[in-house]
Write a protein that holds these residues in place. Structure first.
Motif, PDB file in Angstrom:
ATOM      1  N   UNK A   1      -9.710  -9.784   6.456  1.00  0.00           N
ATOM      2  CA  UNK A   1      -9.508  -8.419   6.936  1.00  0.00           C
ATOM      3  C   UNK A   1      -8.285  -7.780   6.286  1.00  0.00           C
ATOM      4  N   UNK A   2      -7.209  -8.537   6.194  1.00  0.00           N
ATOM      5  CA  UNK A   2      -5.993  -8.002   5.576  1.00  0.00           C
ATOM      6  C   UNK A   2      -6.200  -7.747   4.087  1.00  0.00           C
ATOM      7  N   UNK A   3      -6.898  -8.658   3.414  1.00  0.00           N
ATOM      8  CA  UNK A   3      -7.160  -8.502   1.990  1.00  0.00           C
ATOM      9  C   UNK A   3      -7.980  -7.246   1.721  1.00  0.00           C
ATOM     10  N   UNK A   4      -8.895  -6.935   2.606  1.00  0.00           N
ATOM     11  CA  UNK A   4      -9.744  -5.748   2.439  1.00  0.00           C
ATOM     12  C   UNK A   4      -8.959  -4.458   2.651  1.00  0.00           C
ATOM     13  N   UNK A   5      -7.804  -4.541   3.291  1.00  0.00           N
ATOM     14  CA  UNK A   5      -6.975  -3.354   3.511  1.00  0.00           C
ATOM     15  C   UNK A   5      -6.142  -2.986   2.291  1.00  0.00           C
ATOM     16  N   UNK A   6      -6.037  -3.929   1.324  1.00  0.00           N
ATOM     17  CA  UNK A   6      -5.226  -3.676   0.130  1.00  0.00           C
ATOM     18  C   UNK A   6      -5.895  -2.610  -0.724  1.00  0.00           C
ATOM     19  N   UNK A   7      -5.123  -1.615  -1.143  1.00  0.00           N
ATOM     20  CA  UNK A   7      -5.643  -0.550  -1.986  1.00  0.00           C
ATOM     21  C   UNK A   7      -6.216  -1.145  -3.279  1.00  0.00           C
ATOM     22  N   UNK A   8      -7.483  -0.845  -3.619  1.00  0.00           N
ATOM     23  CA  UNK A   8      -8.095  -1.411  -4.834  1.00  0.00           C
ATOM     24  C   UNK A   8      -7.318  -1.088  -6.107  1.00  0.00           C
TER      25      UNK A   8
ATOM     26  N   UNK B   1      -3.584   7.827 -15.631  1.00  0.00           N
ATOM     27  CA  UNK B   1      -5.042   7.841 -15.502  1.00  0.00           C
ATOM     28  C   UNK B   1      -5.654   6.440 -15.572  1.00  0.00           C
ATOM     29  N   UNK B   2      -4.923   5.484 -16.158  1.00  0.00           N
ATOM     30  CA  UNK B   2      -5.411   4.099 -16.224  1.00  0.00           C
ATOM     31  C   UNK B   2      -5.007   3.286 -14.997  1.00  0.00           C
ATOM     32  N   UNK B   3      -4.236   3.906 -14.123  1.00  0.00           N
ATOM     33  CA  UNK B   3      -3.818   3.217 -12.905  1.00  0.00           C
ATOM     34  C   UNK B   3      -2.495   2.501 -13.010  1.00  0.00           C
ATOM     35  N   UNK B   4      -1.748   2.728 -14.099  1.00  0.00           N
ATOM     36  CA  UNK B   4      -0.478   2.042 -14.300  1.00  0.00           C
ATOM     37  C   UNK B   4       0.691   2.901 -13.837  1.00  0.00           C
ATOM     38  N   UNK B   5       1.693   2.256 -13.276  1.00  0.00           N
ATOM     39  CA  UNK B   5       2.846   2.960 -12.737  1.00  0.00           C
ATOM     40  C   UNK B   5       3.587   3.740 -13.814  1.00  0.00           C
ATOM     41  N   UNK B   6       4.076   4.912 -13.446  1.00  0.00           N
ATOM     42  CA  UNK B   6       4.869   5.759 -14.340  1.00  0.00           C
ATOM     43  C   UNK B   6       6.251   5.891 -13.701  1.00  0.00           C
ATOM     44  N   UNK B   7       7.244   5.263 -14.304  1.00  0.00           N
ATOM     45  CA  UNK B   7       8.582   5.263 -13.722  1.00  0.00           C
ATOM     46  C   UNK B   7       9.298   6.583 -13.959  1.00  0.00           C
TER      47      UNK B   7
ATOM     48  N   UNK C   1       0.832  -1.208   0.000  1.00  0.00           N
ATOM     49  CA  UNK C   1       0.000   0.000   0.000  1.00  0.00           C
ATOM     50  C   UNK C   1       0.864   1.255   0.000  1.00  0.00           C
ATOM     51  N   UNK C   2       1.920   1.249   0.830  1.00  0.00           N
ATOM     52  CA  UNK C   2       2.807   2.408   0.898  1.00  0.00           C
ATOM     53  C   UNK C   2       3.531   2.625  -0.425  1.00  0.00           C
ATOM     54  N   UNK C   3       4.003   1.521  -1.040  1.00  0.00           N
ATOM     55  CA  UNK C   3       4.700   1.641  -2.322  1.00  0.00           C
ATOM     56  C   UNK C   3       3.771   2.168  -3.404  1.00  0.00           C
ATOM     57  N   UNK C   4       2.515   1.721  -3.378  1.00  0.00           N
ATOM     58  CA  UNK C   4       1.534   2.225  -4.348  1.00  0.00           C
ATOM     59  C   UNK C   4       1.330   3.728  -4.164  1.00  0.00           C
ATOM     60  N   UNK C   5       1.201   4.154  -2.925  1.00  0.00           N
ATOM     61  CA  UNK C   5       0.967   5.577  -2.636  1.00  0.00           C
ATOM     62  C   UNK C   5       2.179   6.436  -2.971  1.00  0.00           C
ATOM     63  N   UNK C   6       3.371   5.853  -2.859  1.00  0.00           N
ATOM     64  CA  UNK C   6       4.604   6.617  -3.065  1.00  0.00           C
ATOM     65  C   UNK C   6       5.087   6.627  -4.506  1.00  0.00           C
ATOM     66  N   UNK C   7       4.343   5.975  -5.395  1.00  0.00           N
ATOM     67  CA  UNK C   7       4.724   5.939  -6.807  1.00  0.00           C
ATOM     68  C   UNK C   7       3.650   6.609  -7.657  1.00  0.00           C
ATOM     69  N   UNK C   8       4.091   7.181  -8.763  1.00  0.00           N
ATOM     70  CA  UNK C   8       3.161   7.877  -9.652  1.00  0.00           C
ATOM     71  C   UNK C   8       2.459   6.886 -10.577  1.00  0.00           C
TER      72      UNK C   8
ATOM     73  N   UNK D   1      15.473  -0.071  -1.123  1.00  0.00           N
ATOM     74  CA  UNK D   1      14.826   1.079  -0.496  1.00  0.00           C
ATOM     75  C   UNK D   1      14.070   1.947  -1.472  1.00  0.00           C
ATOM     76  N   UNK D   2      14.018   1.534  -2.747  1.00  0.00           N
ATOM     77  CA  UNK D   2      13.365   2.317  -3.801  1.00  0.00           C
ATOM     78  C   UNK D   2      11.984   1.736  -4.079  1.00  0.00           C
ATOM     79  N   UNK D   3      10.923   2.498  -3.771  1.00  0.00           N
ATOM     80  CA  UNK D   3       9.565   1.995  -3.952  1.00  0.00           C
ATOM     81  C   UNK D   3       9.243   1.684  -5.409  1.00  0.00           C
ATOM     82  N   UNK D   4       9.809   2.426  -6.349  1.00  0.00           N
ATOM     83  CA  UNK D   4       9.556   2.144  -7.765  1.00  0.00           C
ATOM     84  C   UNK D   4      10.145   0.797  -8.163  1.00  0.00           C
ATOM     85  N   UNK D   5      11.265   0.442  -7.552  1.00  0.00           N
ATOM     86  CA  UNK D   5      11.942  -0.811  -7.874  1.00  0.00           C
ATOM     87  C   UNK D   5      11.269  -1.998  -7.199  1.00  0.00           C
ATOM     88  N   UNK D   6      10.766  -1.819  -5.983  1.00  0.00           N
ATOM     89  CA  UNK D   6      10.241  -2.946  -5.221  1.00  0.00           C
ATOM     90  C   UNK D   6       8.733  -3.135  -5.361  1.00  0.00           C
ATOM     91  N   UNK D   7       8.012  -2.137  -5.869  1.00  0.00           N
ATOM     92  CA  UNK D   7       6.559  -2.164  -5.873  1.00  0.00           C
ATOM     93  C   UNK D   7       5.986  -3.397  -6.589  1.00  0.00           C
TER      94      UNK D   7
END
Length: 389
Positions: A298-305, A162-168, A152-159, A266-272
């Protein structure tokens, strides 16, 4: 003009190359010899030719593959021509030349790659195997919770677009260089110190139709990645191919080594992407314990959609390439079995296993023990070492 003398020379060359291949094949059955070759001759070959072909701006592997296909087609065409014209001398000469080429390649490939398939297992600091008896339910929850929080943190910390795909923020060469630096943390002599530069495969449509996202080609020392693999799992795929270059040829072990490097980055873009790959495995660790379904839910429901959406986007991208997927599966399975990986493409994953303990509970039911999957063992090993931070 085809002379008897030239035919004899080709026969001798074919016999010598066949004998060398037979000898190398027999040697590759001994794990101690394989370990020696993996750390010496194979490692030196990949270092040398990796440096030589790194100067090329394109993949020498891809050029070799295209040339091999063209030459095979030319061979078949001439085969029919010579048979129809009853040109037996030319037919024999051409066939012997083909045998010489094929046997030469097989010897080079065995020398540079095949020995590493039967070497010793990974060092314990990278990978150990565990069962549910080695991990308490509370520890399993800690691992699963860590994974959910970090993905969740890596998702939030990466760009993301509009389609939801990571932009490196890095291009392909920069990601390759970053991973090369990350791999320097592998100090055990089990691994080669050399990490080649990664290259893009231009013929991405063909590769995608064959469901191939990456290839390490030991004869040229090149780690190659399908140009369509550019989003969520690019670092994971690239790390896998680079693990092969370090002398880790077994598929599930290359996954483990690559993901060890990425999970401890330690790089969220690399580990995400690797965190996303490990998500289901981490949650399923809980399934080895009774009365765990609610915690898992419960844990599965915490995962960012958005994470599941991005994973679906990646699956959809390759799902449309389905014309030759079975052909790609067939050849990959055949190749792995020829490398003595008896499960073929099944060797990409070390699945979990559930066996009876021989002991019984108060109700007379046998107590079952879960032996975890390769990915789960990696997470547990990292946890035991205090590296899941």
């Amino acid at each position: 003009m085809i002379t008897k003398k030239s035919t004899i020379k080709k026969l001798i060359a074919t016999g010598v190359l066949a004998a060398v291949f037979a000898m190398l094949t027999l040697l590759s059955l001994n794990s101690a010899i394989c370990e020696f070759f993996a750390k010496t001759f194979s490692r030196a070959w990949i270092w040398l030719f990796g440096h030589i072909f790194s100067v090329l701006p394109f993949s020498a592997y891809e050029l070799f593959l295209v040339a091999a296909i063209i030459l095979a087609m030319v061979f078949v065409a001439y085969l029919f021509v010579y048979i129809a014209g009853k040109k037996w001398n030319k037919l024999v000469s051409m066939t012997l030349t083909a045998f010489i080429c094929v046997l030469s390649f097989l010897n080079i490939y065995t020398f540079s790659a095949s020995f590493s398939y039967n070497r010793a297992d990974l060092p314990n600091e990278i990978y150990k195997e565990y069962s549910s008896e080695d991990l308490t339910f509370e520890e399993a929850k800690e691992i699963a919770n860590w994974l959910v929080e970090n993905v969740n943190a890596a998702y939030s910390n990466t760009e993301h677009d509009s389609d939801g795909n990571i932009v490196y923020p890095y291009d392909f060469a920069e990601i390759s260089n970053i991973l090369s630096v990350e791999y320097r943390r592998l100090e055990n002599n089990y691994f080669s110190s050399y990490t080649p530069k990664a290259k893009r495969i231009i013929n991405k449509t063909i590769m995608s139709e064959l469901q191939i996202v990456g290839v390490f080609f030991a004869p040229t020392g090149e780690a190659n990645v399908n140009a369509n693999e550019k989003g969520l799992f690019l670092p994971d795929t690239l790390a896998h191919e680079l693990a092969h270059s370090k002398g880790v040829m077994r598929e599930y072990q290359a996954d483990i080594v690559g993901r060890y490097i990425l999970l401890t980055s330690g790089d969220d873009y690399i580990r995400y992407g690797t965190l996303v790959k490990c998500l289901s495995g981490a949650l399923n660790i809980l399934s080895a314990y009774p009365d765990s379904s609610e915690v898992k839910k419960e844990l599965n429901e915490k995962v960012n959609p958005g994470i599941y959406l991005e994973r679906k986007n990646h699956s959809d991208l390759f799902a449309k390439y389905d014309h030759f997927d079975r052909l790609g599966e067939f050849f990959n399975d055949l190749y792995l079995k020829l490398q003595k990986q008896h499960n073929g493409t099944g060797s990409y994953v070390k699945p979990p296993d559930i066996v009876g303990s021989g002991d019984f509970d108060d109700d007379g039911n046998e107590i079952m023990i879960t032996y975890f999957s390769g990915m789960q063992n990696l997470l547990i090993n990292l946890y035991k070492q205090g590296l899941l931070i």
